[in-house]
Motif scaffolding. Structure first.
Motif, short mmCIF file in Angstrom:
data_model
loop_
_atom_site.label_atom_id
_atom_site.label_comp_id
_atom_site.label_asym_id
_atom_site.label_seq_id
_atom_site.Cartn_x
_atom_site.Cartn_y
_atom_site.Cartn_z
N THR A 152 1.09 -1.33 -0.12
CA THR A 152 0.11 -0.07 -0.09
C THR A 152 0.79 1.35 -0.02
OG1 THR A 152 -0.13 0.29 2.44
CG2 THR A 152 -1.87 -1.17 1.42
N ALA A 153 0.34 2.30 -0.32
CA ALA A 153 0.69 3.57 -0.45
C ALA A 153 1.49 4.05 1.00
CB ALA A 153 -0.03 4.92 -0.81
N GLU A 154 0.57 3.80 2.05
CA GLU A 154 1.23 3.88 3.39
C GLU A 154 2.38 3.24 3.58
OE1 GLU A 154 -1.26 4.68 7.29
OE2 GLU A 154 -0.25 2.71 7.33
N PHE A 155 2.45 1.96 3.42
CA PHE A 155 3.67 1.17 3.62
C PHE A 155 4.71 1.50 2.89
CE2 PHE A 155 6.61 -2.23 2.93
CZ PHE A 155 6.65 -2.96 4.17
N GLN A 156 4.82 2.07 1.53
CA GLN A 156 5.67 2.48 0.96
C GLN A 156 6.21 3.91 1.35
OE1 GLN A 156 5.08 2.56 -3.47
NE2 GLN A 156 3.26 1.11 -3.01
N SER A 157 5.30 4.66 2.17
CA SER A 157 5.84 5.84 2.59
C SER A 157 6.61 5.84 3.82
CB SER A 157 4.47 6.84 3.25
OG SER A 157 4.07 6.31 4.48
N GLY A 158 6.87 4.72 4.58
CA GLY A 158 7.30 4.42 5.78
C GLY A 158 6.89 4.96 7.02
N SER A 159 5.65 5.67 6.69
CA SER A 159 4.98 6.15 7.89
C SER A 159 3.90 5.08 8.21
CB SER A 159 4.50 7.52 7.85
OG SER A 159 3.66 7.92 8.67
N CYS A 160 4.24 3.85 8.75
CA CYS A 160 3.19 2.86 8.79
C CYS A 160 3.29 2.03 10.05
CB CYS A 160 3.48 1.95 7.54
SG CYS A 160 4.91 1.36 7.39
N ASP A 187 -5.81 10.54 15.31
CA ASP A 187 -5.43 11.51 14.17
C ASP A 187 -4.23 10.82 13.35
OD1 ASP A 187 -7.43 13.47 15.02
OD2 ASP A 187 -6.06 14.28 16.26
N PRO A 188 -4.41 11.29 12.04
CA PRO A 188 -3.14 10.81 11.32
C PRO A 188 -1.94 11.46 11.74
CG PRO A 188 -5.15 11.64 9.72
CD PRO A 188 -5.53 11.79 11.27
N LEU A 189 -0.78 10.72 11.79
CA LEU A 189 0.32 11.12 12.07
C LEU A 189 1.36 10.81 11.15
CD1 LEU A 189 2.15 12.48 14.29
CD2 LEU A 189 2.53 10.20 15.37
N ARG A 190 2.21 11.85 10.52
CA ARG A 190 3.12 11.43 9.38
C ARG A 190 4.23 11.64 10.18
NH1 ARG A 190 5.14 9.43 4.87
NH2 ARG A 190 6.76 10.57 3.87
N VAL A 191 4.78 10.30 10.00
CA VAL A 191 6.35 10.38 10.51
C VAL A 191 7.20 9.41 9.27
CG1 VAL A 191 7.88 9.18 12.17
CG2 VAL A 191 5.89 10.15 13.02
N ASP A 192 8.10 10.18 8.93
CA ASP A 192 9.10 9.47 7.98
C ASP A 192 10.23 8.72 8.79
OD1 ASP A 192 10.77 8.79 6.02
OD2 ASP A 192 10.86 10.62 4.92
N MET A 193 9.64 7.49 9.10
CA MET A 193 10.54 6.76 10.06
C MET A 193 12.22 6.34 9.36
SD MET A 193 7.88 3.89 11.63
CE MET A 193 8.84 3.24 12.71
N PRO A 194 12.10 6.00 8.09
CA PRO A 194 13.44 5.67 7.47
C PRO A 194 14.26 6.83 7.67
CG PRO A 194 11.57 4.86 6.17
CD PRO A 194 10.95 5.61 7.14
N SER A 195 13.85 8.37 7.33
CA SER A 195 14.62 9.40 7.58
C SER A 195 15.04 9.64 8.91
CB SER A 195 13.98 10.63 6.81
OG SER A 195 13.78 10.57 5.39
N ALA A 196 14.27 9.43 9.78
CA ALA A 196 14.42 9.58 11.18
C ALA A 196 15.44 8.75 11.51
CB ALA A 196 13.20 9.37 12.10
N MET A 197 15.33 7.48 11.15
CA MET A 197 16.40 6.42 11.46
C MET A 197 17.68 6.80 10.97
SD MET A 197 14.17 3.01 10.86
CE MET A 197 12.56 2.71 11.79
#
Length: 243
Positions: A152-160, A187-197
């Protein structure tokens, strides 16, 4: 029968001489917080369900018999350590568990084993890649680009983490374990986990995930979960060589 552990010893011996080649599926996950709405066992549950669905798909196959091994429930889980319920094992422990379990089976003649994992902490994934290579078994590596692109798009976004993607899968298999009132209030919470890591943030709180989730859990549906399961099952069948 789909469970390897429910067979008798003579039945296991018979697998090696049967006309249908045996394929063993090893579910791997983690015990860690998945927001205030989803169970600690989310990752393991998804892996088990994928394996069971694969085994059912192959139940009447003329040349392949798939059996599900008892799951490995614990993983490398440092990122969720600030929250109650996280159970962590070291990279060395996980590597030893995977290689020992797979080695025990391959030494008996069960050479076709597929490790199915749905916990994506980087150190956990790296350890599984190394362990499956060392054990000479296959690995469903969902974070490889060509596999992630099918999800899914959410999985690909890394915010999942515990968002729409994972919560939908749990809703499709065990809706009774999702607190749907809590889920709907998030609420939706956008976190770019790959970039944060990549920037050195090594825990959920530092990433801004103060409730141990990111993504859009309120948007989760069982229907999306079923569609995703169908894709995950196809990926495992492709690894086995049977579509």
């Amino acid at each position: 029968m789909l469970s390897f552990a429910e067979l008798t010893s003579p039945q296991v011996a018979g697998l090696l001489t049967a006309t249908r080649r045996p394929v063993l599926l090893l579910p791997v996950g983690a015990i860690e917080p998945h927001g205030p709405h989803a169970p600690l066992s989310t990752d393991q549950m998804i892996s088990i369900d994928v394996c069971e669905r694969v085994a059912k798909r192959l139940a009447d196959h003329p040349s392949v018999r798939a059996l599900v091994l008892p799951p490995l429930p614990y993983g490398v889980t440092r990122y969720a350590s600030a929250f109650p319920g996280a159970v962590h094992v070291s990279e060395e422990t996980l590597h030893a568990l995977v290689t020992d379990v797979c080695g025990s089976l391959t030494s008996q003649g069960f050479t076709e084993i597929v490790v199915v994992n749905n916990h994506f902490e980087p150190e956990h994934v790296t350890t599984l890649r190394r362990a499956t290579k060392d054990a000479g078994v296959r690995y469903l590596d969902l974070v490889r680009r060509q596999n992630a692109a099918r999800l899914t798009a959410e999985f690909q976004s890394g915010s999942c983490h515990a968002g729409q993607y994972e919560t939908s899968l749990v809703l499709a298999s065990r809706p009774d374990l999702v607190d749907q009132e809590q889920m709907a209030a998030l609420d939706p919470l956008r976190v770019d986990m790959p970039s944060a890591m990549a920037n050195g943030q090594a825990d959920f709180v530092a990433m801004g995930m103060d409730q141990a989730y990111c993504g859009s859990p309120a948007a989760a549906t069982a229907e999306e979960g079923e569609r995703t399961y169908a894709v995950l099952v196809d990926m495992v069948l492709e690894l086995i060589g049977e579509v």
